[in-house]
Motif scaffolding. Structure first.
Motif, PDB file in Angstrom:
ATOM      1  N   THR A   1      28.660  -1.945  11.437  1.00 29.19           N
ATOM      2  CA  THR A   1      28.096  -1.725  10.094  1.00 29.19           C
ATOM      3  C   THR A   1      26.818  -2.526   9.883  1.00 29.19           C
ATOM      4  O   THR A   1      25.788  -1.984   9.456  1.00 29.19           O
ATOM      5  N   GLU A   2      26.874  -3.828  10.156  1.00 38.15           N
ATOM      6  CA  GLU A   2      25.747  -4.718   9.875  1.00 38.15           C
ATOM      7  C   GLU A   2      24.530  -4.408  10.740  1.00 38.15           C
ATOM      8  O   GLU A   2      23.389  -4.581  10.314  1.00 38.15           O
ATOM      9  N   PHE A   3      24.752  -3.939  11.971  1.00 35.55           N
ATOM     10  CA  PHE A   3      23.626  -3.639  12.857  1.00 35.55           C
ATOM     11  C   PHE A   3      23.274  -2.152  12.841  1.00 35.55           C
ATOM     12  O   PHE A   3      22.465  -1.695  13.650  1.00 35.55           O
ATOM     13  N   GLN A   4      23.910  -1.428  11.904  1.00 33.55           N
ATOM     14  CA  GLN A   4      23.589  -0.016  11.674  1.00 33.55           C
ATOM     15  C   GLN A   4      23.641   0.792  12.976  1.00 33.55           C
ATOM     16  O   GLN A   4      22.721   1.542  13.313  1.00 33.55           O
ATOM     17  N   LEU A   5      24.744   0.632  13.699  1.00 37.77           N
ATOM     18  CA  LEU A   5      24.951   1.386  14.935  1.00 37.77           C
ATOM     19  C   LEU A   5      25.627   2.700  14.560  1.00 37.77           C
ATOM     20  O   LEU A   5      26.796   2.725  14.185  1.00 37.77           O
ATOM     21  N   THR A   6      24.900   3.771  14.633  1.00 34.04           N
ATOM     22  CA  THR A   6      25.425   5.071  14.193  1.00 34.04           C
ATOM     23  C   THR A   6      26.084   5.804  15.356  1.00 34.04           C
ATOM     24  O   THR A   6      25.616   5.754  16.498  1.00 34.04           O
TER      25      THR A   6
ATOM     26  N   SER B   1      39.125  -5.962  16.235  1.00 38.74           N
ATOM     27  CA  SER B   1      38.735  -4.651  15.687  1.00 38.74           C
ATOM     28  C   SER B   1      37.902  -4.827  14.424  1.00 38.74           C
ATOM     29  O   SER B   1      36.891  -4.146  14.232  1.00 38.74           O
ATOM     30  N   ASP B   2      38.323  -5.754  13.580  1.00 36.28           N
ATOM     31  CA  ASP B   2      37.555  -6.025  12.350  1.00 36.28           C
ATOM     32  C   ASP B   2      36.169  -6.560  12.687  1.00 36.28           C
ATOM     33  O   ASP B   2      35.177  -6.208  12.037  1.00 36.28           O
ATOM     34  N   PHE B   3      36.113  -7.421  13.677  1.00 37.18           N
ATOM     35  CA  PHE B   3      34.831  -7.985  14.122  1.00 37.18           C
ATOM     36  C   PHE B   3      33.890  -6.872  14.584  1.00 37.18           C
ATOM     37  O   PHE B   3      32.721  -6.810  14.180  1.00 37.18           O
TER      38      PHE B   3
ATOM     39  N   LYS C   1      22.736 -13.502  12.451  1.00 37.16           N
ATOM     40  CA  LYS C   1      23.648 -12.581  11.778  1.00 37.16           C
ATOM     41  C   LYS C   1      24.947 -12.422  12.577  1.00 37.16           C
ATOM     42  O   LYS C   1      26.047 -12.423  12.016  1.00 37.16           O
ATOM     43  N   LEU C   2      24.826 -12.309  13.892  1.00 38.69           N
ATOM     44  CA  LEU C   2      26.009 -12.147  14.740  1.00 38.69           C
ATOM     45  C   LEU C   2      26.903 -13.385  14.662  1.00 38.69           C
ATOM     46  O   LEU C   2      28.135 -13.280  14.628  1.00 38.69           O
ATOM     47  N   GLY C   3      26.286 -14.563  14.618  1.00 37.64           N
ATOM     48  CA  GLY C   3      27.056 -15.795  14.476  1.00 37.64           C
ATOM     49  C   GLY C   3      27.833 -15.834  13.176  1.00 37.64           C
ATOM     50  O   GLY C   3      28.988 -16.292  13.128  1.00 37.64           O
ATOM     51  N   GLU C   4      27.228 -15.346  12.103  1.00 39.35           N
ATOM     52  CA  GLU C   4      27.901 -15.321  10.799  1.00 39.35           C
ATOM     53  C   GLU C   4      29.067 -14.334  10.793  1.00 39.35           C
ATOM     54  O   GLU C   4      30.125 -14.602  10.220  1.00 39.35           O
ATOM     55  N   ILE C   5      28.875 -13.186  11.427  1.00 40.72           N
ATOM     56  CA  ILE C   5      29.958 -12.198  11.507  1.00 40.72           C
ATOM     57  C   ILE C   5      31.140 -12.790  12.263  1.00 40.72           C
ATOM     58  O   ILE C   5      32.304 -12.634  11.867  1.00 40.72           O
ATOM     59  N   TYR C   6      30.834 -13.475  13.331  1.00 38.73           N
ATOM     60  CA  TYR C   6      31.899 -14.110  14.124  1.00 38.73           C
ATOM     61  C   TYR C   6      32.676 -15.101  13.267  1.00 38.73           C
ATOM     62  O   TYR C   6      33.906 -15.107  13.264  1.00 38.73           O
ATOM     63  N   SER C   7      31.957 -15.951  12.560  1.00 30.76           N
ATOM     64  CA  SER C   7      32.607 -16.981  11.740  1.00 30.76           C
ATOM     65  C   SER C   7      33.495 -16.377  10.659  1.00 30.76           C
ATOM     66  O   SER C   7      34.524 -16.945  10.294  1.00 30.76           O
TER      67      SER C   7
END
Length: 697
Positions: free
Chosen positions: A262-267, A254-256, A200-206
């Motif tokens: 959001t994707e890792f649900q860090l509250t 910043s967008d990354f 998932k992290l690799g996809e966010i980076y891309s």
């Protein structure tokens, strides 16, 4: 059997000679009594598998007498036996990650059972681990029911985890395109880091940072982000940072980060944590730095490093200086930030780089203490290897474009015809030898008038000004190794000869470049044009492109014995001539003062010397420089270099046109006597005459 018993059995079975109990006890850091007890346990296992036992040979030690067939059977049985058993390095890796990321409290007695090792072994594991963690300023402490925990700054803990994972795993494949062989270390890593999270992290980076060119930097960035995600999830947060909060210019980062949160649900991620991860991953970016703090440091260190490596290796990097400066400066800028924040990139190729490019590696290593002194931190071997990559890439381009030759003369006492034959034979068998002339024995005195370095003679000469070799007039196989050895011993005389191309082809290429550029000559176009001219052995007047101090430092840009009460006033003072001629704008002056106010006296680059500057986009309209000597020296806050007695103001509009000026300033910094004389000058004429003395030598 326990892990140590298996390792003990392996050690004894692989030895061709008996091993004494005291030697084994020292190796495994246990008593001889423990060794003998485990030998008995090993023998029970060997008997049950119908394999030869370990014998005790009086006064010599333990030994297994076995046939080749028995040896292979034992080796296979031990491999099956080891299965899930871990060695010390693997056990330590598991303990480190379990303390950082484990879902349950970590207790040593449970790890002892899990690893199938003795209490003394787990104690030794922890002793070594605690010693290793001290360099990070971290302790492992036990809090009763809470189990083991780290005691130390959270930032240091993350750096430690980053280093250890790199050491154990090398480079993690965040693309997940391959299905790597699962090693014990990989299994341990997968226990604490979900493969789905990595994907998932690799996809966010891309999706957010698609332009990162280098996979090594990309994977290091993602690894650090992965470590950050898991620590934030556990609410292990940093309480403070040692840098000022900055307005980051790269919105992509910043967008990354926003998408990761959001994707890792860090509250409820604190702003300090966002600043921390933004700043940290920005250090893995190879583009220009976004502030002026390290601008001069990166520029000066880049130029000094190139000069030093060229001097040490005799590789003419100045022939590709623009290309090398551009790439090396960007790397140096990011490297400075990484060193200062103790986050350095792991380089899985460092051993290959050191082996294949050792002369360059050695030269870079010799310069590293200078970088460390300027930056104020230690530089890893991994980072050292990255610097070597930049040099070796350019060195390959130089070797491809240029031919190394020995300028030589043949002196023959058997007649010119024989001398010409010898010359042709030399050129045929040794293409690097260029014979400039063939002389008779009576013309030896002409050698001094020729542009040559080596002499090949058919008789013993009394002439000794240049290296000479006596060889037979007719070359044979016997002569070849003698000539090769002679050339090798005199390799400092190798010259570089550019290769030439067809003029029509050159003209066509120039037209193509200009057409594709749309008529705008930028940094990229400049590099292409320069390379094209070098490839075709056409010299360009670099002084028009990279002027010297003498070319742009005019009388009205020189101020002698001026008065300034503060460092701010001294910057405003030295900038006045450039401001008056619209070389810089008022905002450029403001940017220079703001940078020192925010980041400290980094513009004080030499004893009593400051170089005021800002970035080109801060309001530099054209290349310019001015200088002022200060009547009453001013303290900028640099304890080693204060007080400042002479200050330059540099306006740079790109990354290459001011390089010659920077080199001259470096020479001035290194010439303390000349600097003091300049400070003492009372007239502009005397200042100019002294400053420009021996310029261009």
């Amino acid at each position: 059997m326990k892990t140590r018993t298996v390792e003990l059995l392996q050690k004894v079975s692989s030895s061709k000679y008996p091993i004494k109990a005291e030697v084994l006890a020292a190796d495994f850091n246990v008593s001889q009594r423990t060794i003998r007890s485990e030998i008995l346990e090993a023998n029970e296992w060997l008997i049950s598998n119908r394999l030869p036992e370990i014998m005790t040979i009086r006064s010599k030690g333990f030994f297994i007498k076995q046939s080749e067939t028995d040896r292979k059977l034992l080796e296979a049985a031990l491999q099956n036996l080891k299965g899930d058993l871990l060695n010390r390095q693997e056990r330590t890796f598991d303990i480190v990650l379990s303390i950082a990321y484990g879902k349950a409290p970590v207790y040593l007695n449970r790890k002892e059972e899990e690893f199938q090792i003795s209490k003394s072994t787990i104690d030794e594991d922890m002793r070594r681990l605690r010693a290793d963690l001290l360099k990070y300023g971290i302790e492992v402490v036990s809090y009763g029911k809470q189990g083991l925990s780290y005691k130390g700054p959270e930032r240091s803990i993350r750096t430690m985890l980053y280093d250890l994972i790199n050491q154990q795993l090398g480079m993690i494949d965040f693309s997940m395109n391959k299905d790597p062989k699962v090693t014990p270390v990989q299994r341990i890593f997968n226990t604490y880091f979900d493969l789905e999270d990595i994907r998932k992290l690799g996809e966010i980076y891309s999706s957010k940072l698609p332009n990162q060119e280098d996979d090594i930097y990309k994977n290091q960035l993602l690894l650090f982000t992965l470590i950050w995600i898991q620590r934030v999830k556990r609410h292990e947060l940093i309480s403070a940072v040692s840098w000022k909060n900055a307005d980051f210019e790269d919105d992509n980062f910043s967008d990354f980060i926003d998408l990761v949160v959001t994707e890792f649900q860090l509250t409820e991620v604190p702003q300090v944590e966002r600043n921390y991860i933004h700043f940290t991953i920005e250090t893995f970016n190879t583009r220009d730095i976004s502030n002026t703090l390290e601008w001069v440091q990166a520029q000066l260190l880049t130029i000094q490093l190139i000069q030093f490596v060229e001097h040490e290796t005799h590789i003419p990097f100045h022939l590709k200086e623009e290309l090398l400066c551009e790439s090396l400066y960007k790397h140096m800028a990011a490297l400075i930030i990484r060193i200062k924040n103790d986050v350095q990139v792991f380089n899985p190729l460092k051993e290959n780089i050191r082996t294949n490019y050792y002369p360059i590696y050695r030269a870079v290593s010799q310069f590293v203490p200078t970088i460390e002194e300027v930056v104020g931190g230690r530089m890893t071997e991994d980072e050292r290897a990255f610097l070597v990559i930049h040099f070796s890439t350019v060195a390959s381009a130089i070797n491809r474009d240029l031919t190394y030759i020995y300028k030589s003369v043949v002196v023959c006492n058997h007649g010119i015809a024989t001398g010409n034959l010898l010359a042709e034979n030399l050129k045929e068998k040794f293409p690097q030898i260029e014979v400039v002339a063939v002389l008779s024995s009576k013309e030896v005195e002409l050698v001094d008038k020729l542009d040559v370095d080596l002499i090949f003679s058919t008789f013993n000469l009394t002439y000794s000004n240049k290296p000479s070799l006596v060889i037979d007039p007719i070359l044979t196989e016997v002569n070849s190794p003698i000539i090769e050895d002679f050339l090798r011993k005199n390799d400092e005389f190798l010259r570089l000869e550019p290769s030439g191309n067809e003029s029509t082809e050159l003209f066509t290429k120039i037209l193509t470049i200009v057409e594709e550029s749309g008529g705008r000559v930028d940094r990229s176009i400049y590099s292409q044009m320069e390379t094209l001219f070098e490839d075709n052995n056409l010299e360009i007047n670099k002084r028009e492109i990279q002027p010297m101090l003498k070319d742009i430092l005019t009388d009205n840009h020189i101020m002698i014995r001026e008065a300034a009460a503060t460092w701010q006033e001294s910057i405003e003072l030295v900038a006045k001539p450039l401001l008056k001629e619209n070389i810089i704008e008022k905002r450029y002056v403001d940017a220079m003062i703001h940078a020192v106010d925010e980041y400290g006296p980094y513009i004080v680059i030499g004893k009593h010397l400051a170089l005021a500057h800002a970035r080109p986009e801060d309001g530099a309209n054209k290349l310019g420089i001015s200088v002022a000597t200060i009547d009453q020296p001013i303290n900028f806050g640099n304890l080693d270099m204060d007080p400042v007695k002479i200050i330059f103001c540099l306006a740079a509009v790109d990354s290459y046109s001011h390089l010659t000026i920077m080199k001259e300033l470096i020479e001035l910094i290194n010439d303390e006597a000349k600097l003091n004389q300049l400070i003492d000058c009372t007239t502009i004429q005397a200042f100019k005459q002294l400053l420009f003395t021996e310029e261009g030598k």
